[in-house]
Design an enzyme around this catalytic site. Sequence first.
Site, PDB file in Angstrom:
ATOM      1  N   LYS A  13       0.828  -1.214   0.000  1.00 40.33           N
ATOM      2  CA  LYS A  13       0.000   0.000   0.000  1.00 40.33           C
ATOM      3  C   LYS A  13       0.859   1.261   0.000  1.00 40.33           C
ATOM      4  O   LYS A  13       0.651   2.167  -0.801  1.00 40.33           O
ATOM      5  CB  LYS A  13      -0.928   0.018   1.236  1.00 40.33           C
ATOM      6  CG  LYS A  13      -1.892  -1.157   1.298  1.00 40.33           C
ATOM      7  CD  LYS A  13      -2.840  -1.062   2.484  1.00 40.33           C
ATOM      8  CE  LYS A  13      -2.140  -1.082   3.829  1.00 40.33           C
ATOM      9  NZ  LYS A  13      -1.390  -2.327   4.110  1.00 40.33           N
ATOM     10  N   ARG A  88      -9.588   0.652   8.964  1.00 40.41           N
ATOM     11  CA  ARG A  88      -9.141  -0.707   9.257  1.00 40.41           C
ATOM     12  C   ARG A  88     -10.146  -1.486  10.074  1.00 40.41           C
ATOM     13  O   ARG A  88      -9.878  -2.639  10.420  1.00 40.41           O
ATOM     14  CB  ARG A  88      -7.834  -0.634  10.060  1.00 40.41           C
ATOM     15  CG  ARG A  88      -6.590  -0.849   9.224  1.00 40.41           C
ATOM     16  CD  ARG A  88      -5.406  -0.508  10.110  1.00 40.41           C
ATOM     17  NE  ARG A  88      -4.273  -1.332   9.852  1.00 40.41           N
ATOM     18  CZ  ARG A  88      -3.135  -0.885   9.287  1.00 40.41           C
ATOM     19  NH1 ARG A  88      -3.042   0.353   8.880  1.00 40.41           N
ATOM     20  NH2 ARG A  88      -2.120  -1.680   9.143  1.00 40.41           N
ATOM     21  N   ARG A 127      11.465  -5.673   5.014  1.00 37.56           N
ATOM     22  CA  ARG A 127      11.251  -4.247   4.709  1.00 37.56           C
ATOM     23  C   ARG A 127      12.284  -3.372   5.416  1.00 37.56           C
ATOM     24  O   ARG A 127      12.649  -3.607   6.555  1.00 37.56           O
ATOM     25  CB  ARG A 127       9.838  -3.841   5.154  1.00 37.56           C
ATOM     26  CG  ARG A 127       9.572  -2.331   5.025  1.00 37.56           C
ATOM     27  CD  ARG A 127       8.102  -2.003   5.002  1.00 37.56           C
ATOM     28  NE  ARG A 127       7.381  -2.402   6.200  1.00 37.56           N
ATOM     29  CZ  ARG A 127       6.055  -2.342   6.327  1.00 37.56           C
ATOM     30  NH1 ARG A 127       5.313  -1.906   5.310  1.00 37.56           N
ATOM     31  NH2 ARG A 127       5.485  -2.714   7.446  1.00 37.56           N
ATOM     32  N   ARG A 160      11.620  -1.322  10.870  1.00 40.55           N
ATOM     33  CA  ARG A 160      10.582  -0.947  11.826  1.00 40.55           C
ATOM     34  C   ARG A 160      10.525  -1.955  12.973  1.00 40.55           C
ATOM     35  O   ARG A 160      10.677  -3.153  12.755  1.00 40.55           O
ATOM     36  CB  ARG A 160       9.219  -0.890  11.133  1.00 40.55           C
ATOM     37  CG  ARG A 160       8.901   0.452  10.535  1.00 40.55           C
ATOM     38  CD  ARG A 160       7.698   0.426   9.631  1.00 40.55           C
ATOM     39  NE  ARG A 160       6.510  -0.188  10.223  1.00 40.55           N
ATOM     40  CZ  ARG A 160       5.324  -0.251   9.613  1.00 40.55           C
ATOM     41  NH1 ARG A 160       5.183   0.266   8.392  1.00 40.55           N
ATOM     42  NH2 ARG A 160       4.299  -0.826  10.192  1.00 40.55           N
ATOM     43  N   ARG A 171      -0.020  -9.003  13.409  1.00 42.96           N
ATOM     44  CA  ARG A 171      -0.673  -7.981  12.577  1.00 42.96           C
ATOM     45  C   ARG A 171      -1.515  -8.609  11.479  1.00 42.96           C
ATOM     46  O   ARG A 171      -2.581  -8.098  11.134  1.00 42.96           O
ATOM     47  CB  ARG A 171       0.388  -7.046  11.987  1.00 42.96           C
ATOM     48  CG  ARG A 171       0.969  -6.100  13.047  1.00 42.96           C
ATOM     49  CD  ARG A 171       2.342  -5.581  12.671  1.00 42.96           C
ATOM     50  NE  ARG A 171       2.360  -4.832  11.450  1.00 42.96           N
ATOM     51  CZ  ARG A 171       3.426  -4.694  10.674  1.00 42.96           C
ATOM     52  NH1 ARG A 171       4.572  -5.260  11.015  1.00 42.96           N
ATOM     53  NH2 ARG A 171       3.354  -3.989   9.574  1.00 42.96           N
TER      54      ARG A 171
HETATM   55  P1  ADP Z   1       2.211  -1.853   3.209  1.00 45.58           P
HETATM   56  O1  ADP Z   1       2.190  -0.338   3.202  1.00 45.58           O
HETATM   57  O2  ADP Z   1       0.992  -2.420   2.534  1.00 45.58           O
HETATM   58  O3  ADP Z   1       2.433  -2.442   4.546  1.00 45.58           O
HETATM   59  P2  ADP Z   1       4.783  -1.592   1.766  1.00 45.58           P
HETATM   60  O4  ADP Z   1       4.457  -0.714   0.611  1.00 45.58           O
HETATM   61  O5  ADP Z   1       5.537  -1.001   2.878  1.00 45.58           O
HETATM   62  O6  ADP Z   1       3.432  -2.319   2.300  1.00 45.58           O
HETATM   63  O7  ADP Z   1       5.564  -2.872   1.187  1.00 45.58           O
HETATM   64  C1  ADP Z   1       5.995  -3.922   2.054  1.00 45.58           C
HETATM   65  C2  ADP Z   1       7.357  -4.426   1.582  1.00 45.58           C
HETATM   66  O8  ADP Z   1       7.221  -5.089   0.324  1.00 45.58           O
HETATM   67  C3  ADP Z   1       8.399  -3.332   1.364  1.00 45.58           C
HETATM   68  O9  ADP Z   1       9.651  -3.856   1.740  1.00 45.58           O
HETATM   69  C4  ADP Z   1       8.341  -3.057  -0.139  1.00 45.58           C
HETATM   70  O10 ADP Z   1       9.587  -2.606  -0.649  1.00 45.58           O
HETATM   71  C5  ADP Z   1       7.995  -4.436  -0.689  1.00 45.58           C
HETATM   72  N1  ADP Z   1       7.123  -4.384  -1.884  1.00 45.58           N
HETATM   73  C6  ADP Z   1       6.054  -3.568  -2.080  1.00 45.58           C
HETATM   74  N2  ADP Z   1       5.484  -3.831  -3.282  1.00 45.58           N
HETATM   75  C7  ADP Z   1       6.194  -4.844  -3.835  1.00 45.58           C
HETATM   76  C8  ADP Z   1       6.090  -5.568  -5.088  1.00 45.58           C
HETATM   77  N3  ADP Z   1       5.111  -5.314  -5.976  1.00 45.58           N
HETATM   78  N4  ADP Z   1       7.008  -6.523  -5.311  1.00 45.58           N
HETATM   79  C9  ADP Z   1       7.979  -6.806  -4.413  1.00 45.58           C
HETATM   80  N5  ADP Z   1       8.139  -6.162  -3.242  1.00 45.58           N
HETATM   81  C10 ADP Z   1       7.242  -5.190  -2.948  1.00 45.58           C
HETATM   82  P1  ADP Z   2       1.247  -1.910   7.827  1.00 46.15           P
HETATM   83  O1  ADP Z   2       0.435  -1.472   6.674  1.00 46.15           O
HETATM   84  O2  ADP Z   2       2.596  -2.409   7.461  1.00 46.15           O
HETATM   85  O3  ADP Z   2       0.522  -2.809   8.774  1.00 46.15           O
HETATM   86  P2  ADP Z   2       0.969   0.714   9.090  1.00 46.15           P
HETATM   87  O4  ADP Z   2       2.133   1.599   9.015  1.00 46.15           O
HETATM   88  O5  ADP Z   2      -0.224   0.993   8.262  1.00 46.15           O
HETATM   89  O6  ADP Z   2       1.552  -0.726   8.824  1.00 46.15           O
HETATM   90  O7  ADP Z   2       0.469   0.604  10.607  1.00 46.15           O
HETATM   91  C1  ADP Z   2       1.366   0.429  11.684  1.00 46.15           C
HETATM   92  C2  ADP Z   2       0.595   0.406  13.000  1.00 46.15           C
HETATM   93  O8  ADP Z   2      -0.072   1.670  13.211  1.00 46.15           O
HETATM   94  C3  ADP Z   2      -0.515  -0.631  13.098  1.00 46.15           C
HETATM   95  O9  ADP Z   2      -0.057  -1.905  13.479  1.00 46.15           O
HETATM   96  C4  ADP Z   2      -1.432  -0.001  14.168  1.00 46.15           C
HETATM   97  O10 ADP Z   2      -0.905  -0.180  15.471  1.00 46.15           O
HETATM   98  C5  ADP Z   2      -1.350   1.479  13.812  1.00 46.15           C
HETATM   99  N1  ADP Z   2      -2.397   1.871  12.844  1.00 46.15           N
HETATM  100  C6  ADP Z   2      -2.207   2.337  11.587  1.00 46.15           C
HETATM  101  N2  ADP Z   2      -3.378   2.609  10.992  1.00 46.15           N
HETATM  102  C7  ADP Z   2      -4.353   2.304  11.894  1.00 46.15           C
HETATM  103  C8  ADP Z   2      -5.780   2.347  11.886  1.00 46.15           C
HETATM  104  N3  ADP Z   2      -6.461   2.766  10.806  1.00 46.15           N
HETATM  105  N4  ADP Z   2      -6.432   1.950  13.010  1.00 46.15           N
HETATM  106  C9  ADP Z   2      -5.770   1.549  14.097  1.00 46.15           C
HETATM  107  N5  ADP Z   2      -4.436   1.458  14.171  1.00 46.15           N
HETATM  108  C10 ADP Z   2      -3.724   1.839  13.083  1.00 46.15           C
END
Ligand code: ADP
Ligand code: ADP
Length: 217
Positions: A13, A88, A127, A160, A171
Amino acid sequence: MRLILLGPPGAGKGTQAQGLADHFGIVHISTGDMFRAAIKNETALGLQAKAFSDAGTLVPDDVTIGIVRERLGQSDCHEGFLLDGFPRTLVQAEALAEILKELEISLNAAVNVQVDRPLLMARLTGRRVCRQCGATYHIVFNPPPQEDQCGKCGGELYQRKDDNEETCEKRLDVYQRETAPLIEYYARKGILRNIQGDQEIDQVLADILAALQRDLT
Ligand code: ADP
Ligand code: ADP
Ligand code: ZN
């Protein structure tokens, strides 16, 4: 263009949000980024969010809805926005509907990026994030040009705290229980767009843009 990005942790995302925000000239609003910034700066919000974020559980709905309500009221959202990681829970989704109603606007689409769990685990645990500009890398799938250094700004890369194996499992469980029901919720509203997330980053972006074409015309 007003969008939300759905999808489990690690779906990509944040990675896609950057490309989409640039493409449409809209602001990227990541609740996760907002919480991490607050935690780093030790604000009142950060103190509230830290334990949940560290444990991989959700920050309470009232806190989260409050910061999004405030953010969406700011003038830079008038041209459109991309919500990444919000809503979420069903409670958050209903609150968002209320906020948008008050603002007399509606969502164009809810983009659901789909990736299977084993790949999500590999993505999350590998990541790396830039401390300076927030750019995201992956040690195997999307490596920086130089080890431990951001290719965009030269900043230091870090892992992270919640990207360890145990917290990632947690998660993903929380996602299944709390967030996955939103797929059906937005499908019923007729704005869900399912995207295959296990492709090259550029291909995922191309698929999202193609799916959104319908919403532009
Ligand atoms: P999210 O915001 O949904 O948690 P991220 O955008 O941070 O996900 O992506 C999670 C991990 O996967 C990061 O290390 C990113 O570089 C990698 N990643 C994201 N999209 C792709 C893809 N299409 N192919 C391979 N790796 C990806
Ligand atoms: P990812 O997409 O990799 O799970 P985020 O960066 O979106 O990570 O979220 C990291 C943390 O921030 C979550 O595990 C949660 O604790 C908090 N968080 C983010 N967005 C929300 C939300 N919409 N509602 C509740 N907690 C949230
Ligand atoms: Zn950087």
